[in-house]
Design a protein around this motif. Structure first.
Motif, mmCIF file in Angstrom:
data_model
loop_
_atom_site.group_PDB
_atom_site.id
_atom_site.type_symbol
_atom_site.label_atom_id
_atom_site.label_comp_id
_atom_site.label_asym_id
_atom_site.label_seq_id
_atom_site.Cartn_x
_atom_site.Cartn_y
_atom_site.Cartn_z
ATOM 1 N N ALA A 1 0.785 4.430 -17.670
ATOM 2 C CA ALA A 1 1.637 5.525 -16.735
ATOM 3 C C ALA A 1 1.971 4.619 -16.504
ATOM 4 C CB ALA A 1 1.465 6.987 -17.130
ATOM 5 N N ALA A 2 1.034 4.244 -15.393
ATOM 6 C CA ALA A 2 1.312 3.295 -14.198
ATOM 7 C C ALA A 2 1.595 2.103 -14.562
ATOM 8 C CB ALA A 2 0.671 3.840 -13.213
ATOM 9 N N ALA A 3 1.134 1.232 -15.774
ATOM 10 C CA ALA A 3 1.935 0.068 -16.705
ATOM 11 C C ALA A 3 3.531 -0.069 -16.270
ATOM 12 C CB ALA A 3 0.899 -0.240 -16.872
ATOM 13 N N GLY A 4 3.633 0.668 -17.121
ATOM 14 C CA GLY A 4 4.474 1.567 -17.680
ATOM 15 C C GLY A 4 6.035 1.841 -16.856
ATOM 16 N N ALA A 5 6.118 2.340 -15.260
ATOM 17 C CA ALA A 5 6.353 2.497 -15.146
ATOM 18 C C ALA A 5 7.028 0.989 -13.739
ATOM 19 C CB ALA A 5 6.281 3.139 -14.063
ATOM 20 N N THR A 6 6.197 0.021 -13.853
ATOM 21 C CA THR A 6 5.782 -1.320 -13.471
ATOM 22 C C THR A 6 6.466 -2.320 -13.564
ATOM 23 O OG1 THR A 6 3.684 -1.030 -12.144
ATOM 24 C CG2 THR A 6 4.061 -3.117 -11.904
ATOM 25 N N VAL A 7 6.537 -2.088 -15.011
ATOM 26 C CA VAL A 7 7.495 -3.486 -16.300
ATOM 27 C C VAL A 7 8.587 -2.346 -15.744
ATOM 28 C CG1 VAL A 7 7.479 -3.808 -18.498
ATOM 29 C CG2 VAL A 7 5.132 -3.370 -17.166
ATOM 30 N N LEU A 8 9.439 -1.643 -15.876
ATOM 31 C CA LEU A 8 10.674 -1.276 -15.887
ATOM 32 C C LEU A 8 11.154 -1.657 -14.439
ATOM 33 C CD1 LEU A 8 10.621 2.635 -17.954
ATOM 34 C CD2 LEU A 8 12.027 -0.021 -19.308
ATOM 35 N N ALA A 9 10.428 -1.194 -13.327
ATOM 36 C CA ALA A 9 10.859 -1.531 -11.866
ATOM 37 C C ALA A 9 11.174 -2.701 -12.455
ATOM 38 C CB ALA A 9 10.478 -0.966 -11.344
ATOM 39 N N THR A 10 9.711 -3.600 -12.863
ATOM 40 C CA THR A 10 10.466 -5.236 -12.550
ATOM 41 C C THR A 10 11.188 -5.903 -13.391
ATOM 42 O OG1 THR A 10 7.784 -5.202 -12.341
ATOM 43 C CG2 THR A 10 8.703 -7.229 -12.777
ATOM 44 N N SER A 11 11.531 -5.701 -14.360
ATOM 45 C CA SER A 11 12.855 -5.824 -15.575
ATOM 46 C C SER A 11 13.921 -6.284 -14.675
ATOM 47 C CB SER A 11 13.192 -5.124 -16.613
ATOM 48 O OG SER A 11 13.454 -3.716 -16.363
ATOM 49 N N TYR A 12 14.522 -4.985 -13.530
ATOM 50 C CA TYR A 12 16.445 -5.006 -13.415
ATOM 51 C C TYR A 12 15.515 -5.948 -11.958
ATOM 52 C CZ TYR A 12 15.632 -0.753 -11.860
ATOM 53 O OH TYR A 12 15.256 0.513 -10.605
ATOM 54 N N THR A 13 14.297 -6.063 -11.444
ATOM 55 C CA THR A 13 14.351 -5.580 -9.886
ATOM 56 C C THR A 13 14.024 -7.694 -9.531
ATOM 57 O OG1 THR A 13 12.969 -4.389 -9.323
ATOM 58 C CG2 THR A 13 12.790 -6.138 -7.556
ATOM 59 N N ALA A 14 13.850 -8.484 -10.953
ATOM 60 C CA ALA A 14 13.026 -9.791 -11.017
ATOM 61 C C ALA A 14 14.800 -10.770 -11.565
ATOM 62 C CB ALA A 14 12.535 -10.368 -11.780
ATOM 63 N N ILE B 1 0.708 -1.711 0.315
ATOM 64 C CA ILE B 1 -0.075 -0.004 0.016
ATOM 65 C C ILE B 1 0.480 1.285 0.177
ATOM 66 C CG2 ILE B 1 -1.869 1.732 1.283
ATOM 67 C CD1 ILE B 1 -2.646 -1.160 2.626
ATOM 68 N N VAL B 2 1.693 1.319 0.803
ATOM 69 C CA VAL B 2 2.890 2.676 0.900
ATOM 70 C C VAL B 2 3.915 2.972 0.025
ATOM 71 C CG1 VAL B 2 3.982 3.682 2.636
ATOM 72 C CG2 VAL B 2 1.531 2.905 3.751
ATOM 73 N N SER B 3 3.716 2.113 0.385
ATOM 74 C CA SER B 3 5.917 1.772 -0.562
ATOM 75 C C SER B 3 5.846 1.629 -1.745
ATOM 76 C CB SER B 3 6.530 1.046 0.392
ATOM 77 O OG SER B 3 6.787 1.228 1.336
ATOM 78 N N VAL B 4 4.403 1.090 -3.003
ATOM 79 C CA VAL B 4 4.460 0.351 -4.023
ATOM 80 C C VAL B 4 3.381 1.462 -4.597
ATOM 81 C CG1 VAL B 4 4.502 -0.837 -5.847
ATOM 82 C CG2 VAL B 4 5.448 -1.409 -3.706
ATOM 83 N N SER B 5 2.186 1.016 -4.111
ATOM 84 C CA SER B 5 0.968 1.852 -4.441
ATOM 85 C C SER B 5 0.712 3.091 -4.925
ATOM 86 C CB SER B 5 -0.292 1.170 -4.099
ATOM 87 O OG SER B 5 -0.378 -0.409 -4.292
ATOM 88 N N PHE B 6 1.223 4.076 -3.761
ATOM 89 C CA PHE B 6 1.202 5.091 -3.293
ATOM 90 C C PHE B 6 2.065 6.456 -4.382
ATOM 91 C CE2 PHE B 6 -1.279 5.093 0.977
ATOM 92 C CZ PHE B 6 -1.969 6.112 0.688
ATOM 93 N N VAL B 7 3.586 5.567 -4.610
ATOM 94 C CA VAL B 7 4.680 5.497 -5.321
ATOM 95 C C VAL B 7 3.630 5.923 -6.612
ATOM 96 C CG1 VAL B 7 6.772 5.415 -6.058
ATOM 97 C CG2 VAL B 7 5.914 5.231 -3.559
ATOM 98 N N LEU B 8 3.500 4.428 -7.273
ATOM 99 C CA LEU B 8 2.642 4.723 -8.030
ATOM 100 C C LEU B 8 1.693 5.587 -8.668
ATOM 101 C CD1 LEU B 8 2.541 0.586 -9.464
ATOM 102 C CD2 LEU B 8 3.331 2.046 -10.591
ATOM 103 N N LEU B 9 0.627 5.175 -7.414
ATOM 104 C CA LEU B 9 -0.081 6.626 -7.692
ATOM 105 C C LEU B 9 0.561 8.188 -8.596
ATOM 106 C CD1 LEU B 9 -2.918 7.813 -7.007
ATOM 107 C CD2 LEU B 9 -2.913 7.856 -5.243
ATOM 108 N N THR B 10 1.348 8.630 -7.093
ATOM 109 C CA THR B 10 1.692 9.789 -7.426
ATOM 110 C C THR B 10 2.834 10.024 -9.167
ATOM 111 O OG1 THR B 10 2.143 10.392 -4.904
ATOM 112 C CG2 THR B 10 3.343 11.566 -5.913
ATOM 113 N N GLY B 11 2.874 8.866 -8.603
ATOM 114 C CA GLY B 11 4.895 9.436 -9.698
ATOM 115 C C GLY B 11 3.182 9.062 -11.490
ATOM 116 N N GLY B 12 2.279 8.362 -11.049
ATOM 117 C CA GLY B 12 1.702 8.183 -12.626
ATOM 118 C C GLY B 12 1.106 8.967 -12.801
ATOM 119 N N LEU B 13 0.112 9.480 -11.800
ATOM 120 C CA LEU B 13 -0.694 10.644 -12.497
ATOM 121 C C LEU B 13 0.567 12.076 -12.974
ATOM 122 C CD1 LEU B 13 -2.441 11.114 -9.400
ATOM 123 C CD2 LEU B 13 -3.583 10.443 -11.244
#
Length: 527
Positions: A162-175, A137-149
């Motif tokens: 916007a939120a989906a694009g950021a999520t895909v890029l973040a997941t790519s090198y995290t995984a 909720i706090v560390s991912v969803s709120f950040v996605l909300l703010t940055g995505g808007l």
């Protein structure tokens, strides 16, 4: 005055190249360091140096919530939000000199594991699921909300794109690269974000006519960080009483922050890294908060104060610098999403899968499951951000208010567990369950303004009252029902330090003293 950013071809190229470089750098570090176990994936093999730790934590703290939300706060209230940075050093000191030694001595990888050592299985199980929910909720969803808007507004695309694009890029090198790749890209990211914000500020000051003009043309009360007790936004007593609760929860017990110190080579590197964060926090208001005041002077009567940072970028920066600034903002979103989903996946993989679902899993199997969980948790966070996008409230206030309902139980249990040996397992379990239910009910009622909006105190004052109630509750239960057997406990702080390889702590204390003196000067000037 332009309310949106007009991107040139050069700006678009800069943004694309920067994001490609960020992800490429993360993938490079992933290939350079061979990931063999879940520990390697989530804790970087405990190999990070102090500057990696410090800059990584700082980069995760300099989130889109700060870049965008701070501008909105300063536009309407001035320097009052500086308290969230200048008061933080007390709790970074507490993390470095009290909590980190205990975390290293107990060799834990997650915060639930620490409660397992201190209070037993029930507290461990509760915090495992509680921390996963709060992280999403706090560390991912709120950040996605703010940055995505923000990104949606910049690129003129729907929020979900916007939120989906950021999520895909973040997941790519995290995984692929885990925490080691995240932390090392974070060192670069923190520098770029800071430099971009400084450029915006310098250009704004020059446009206004200098520092003296900034001070004379802004409301006098904007330069006082303690507002009157009657102030509806951040009254001084609510800040002083409420911030310690949120500060201990966020800096000392939150998995996303603490995990980066646990990845340090040893206690000393973790403590120096934490000290670096505290020193950088002294500069944060001047870099990220003041642009909101500049915007008020240059562009008064904004319909939405949260757009202050974007309005400054759109109207002050030349071609090229717009691209760099917005690339830093987008990359800050990607980085924070990466940190959050890595923290969630750490707790699930090491505490749920490896201990309950498949205790005999091979290192390769645990690593594979960890990567699958990273992908799955990022999708869940994306869906939650879409739901949160329907809430109508200031971004910074909304993110801070959530801490009101999450912080009190954990702050109480962790702090008493470290400083008071008589705190019992029964008291901790009851405090976690009763306290979480109480805070959840109070939070729902306050958000719904039930029974009446005037009934509720400021949310930071509320978090203090809740913590005071839970502290008294836990102390009373511990005294009425003491441990019947030896029970789980922790060594003293002196024993904890003695169990580690020796190092010179006088330099560390000298550094903390210097930071304390700096903070005292800042509060004297602005208090």
């Amino acid at each position: 005055m332009r309310q949106t950013v007009a991107l040139s071809g050069i700006d678009i190229c800069i943004i694309v190249l920067y994001l490609a470089a960020l992800v490429g750098l993360g993938l490079y570090f992933a290939r350079k360091r061979r990931i063999q176990t879940a520990q390697d994936l989530f804790l970087g093999g405990r190999s990070l140096k102090w500057y990696h730790v410090g800059l990584s934590i700082f980069s995760s703290n300099v989130s889109p919530v700060m870049l965008v939300g701070y501008g909105g706060m300063a536009y309407t209230t001035g320097m009052v939000a500086a308290n969230f940075d200048w008061l933080a050093w007390w709790f970074l000191l507490l993390l470095a000199m009290v909590f980190i030694p205990h975390y290293f001595a107990t060799k834990v990888s997650t915060m639930p594991e620490f409660l397992l050592r201190r209070y037993g299985q029930r507290s461990f199980t509760f915090l495992t699921y509680y921390s996963m929910i709060s992280t999403l909720i706090v560390s991912v969803s709120f950040v996605l909300l703010t940055g995505g808007l923000v990104i949606a507004q910049i690129l003129e695309v729907p929020f979900w794109v916007a939120a989906a694009g950021a999520t895909v890029l973040a997941t790519s090198y995290t995984a692929t690269g885990g925490l080691a790749a995240i932390a090392k890209t974070g060192a670069l990211q923190s520098v770029v974000v800071t430099v971009a914000a400084i450029i915006v500020g310098v250009i704004a000051i020059n446009r206004i006519g200098g520092v003296s003009e900034v001070i004379s043309r802004s409301p006098k009360e904007f330069w006082t960080i303690f507002r009157p007790a009657s102030d509806p936004v951040y009254p001084w007593h609510a800040v002083i009483l409420g911030y310690p609760v949120v500060g201990i929860w966020y800096w000392c017990t939150d998995q996303t922050i603490v995990q980066q110190t646990l990845a340090a080579q040893n206690i000393e590197q973790g403590q120096y890294g934490t000290m670096l964060v505290a020193g950088l926090k002294a500069l944060v208001p001047f870099i990220f908060l003041l642009p909101g005041i500049y915007c008020l002077i240059l562009f008064p009567n904004l319909a939405n104060p949260d757009h202050a940072y974007l309005v400054m970028t759109a109207n002050l920066l030349p071609v090229g610098l717009v691209g760099i600034t917005l690339a830093a903002l987008i990359a800050a979103l990607i980085y924070d999403v990466a940190i959050g989903i890595n923290a969630f996946s750490t707790v699930f993989s090491l505490n749920v899968y490896s201990k309950n679902i498949n205790p005999g899993a091979s290192p390769a199997r645990a690593r594979l499951v960890g990567r699958i969980v990273i992908i799955g948790s990022s999708l869940i966070a994306l869906l939650m951000s879409l739901l949160l996008s329907t809430v109508d409230k200031g971004l910074f206030d909304l993110s801070q208010a959530v801490g009101t309902y999450l912080a009190p139980p954990l702050t109480t249990v962790f702090l008493l567990g470290v400083v008071w040996k008589k705190a019992t397992s029964k008291a901790a379990n009851l405090t976690l369950h009763f306290g979480s239910a109480l805070c959840l009910c109070v939070g729902i009622m306050q958000i719904a303004d039930f029974p009446h909006k005037a009934f509720w105190p400021h949310f930071m004052l509320l978090t203090f009252f809740l913590t005071a109630i839970l502290t008294v509750f836990m102390v009373v239960i511990s005294l009425l029902f003491p441990e019947t057997g030896p029970g789980p406990s922790l060594p003293t702080l002196a024993q904890t330090y003695a169990s580690q390889p020796p190092y010179d702590r006088r330099k560390i204390w000298f550094g903390w003293t210097a930071i304390g003196m700096l903070m005292a000067v800042l509060y004297y000037l602005f208090g």
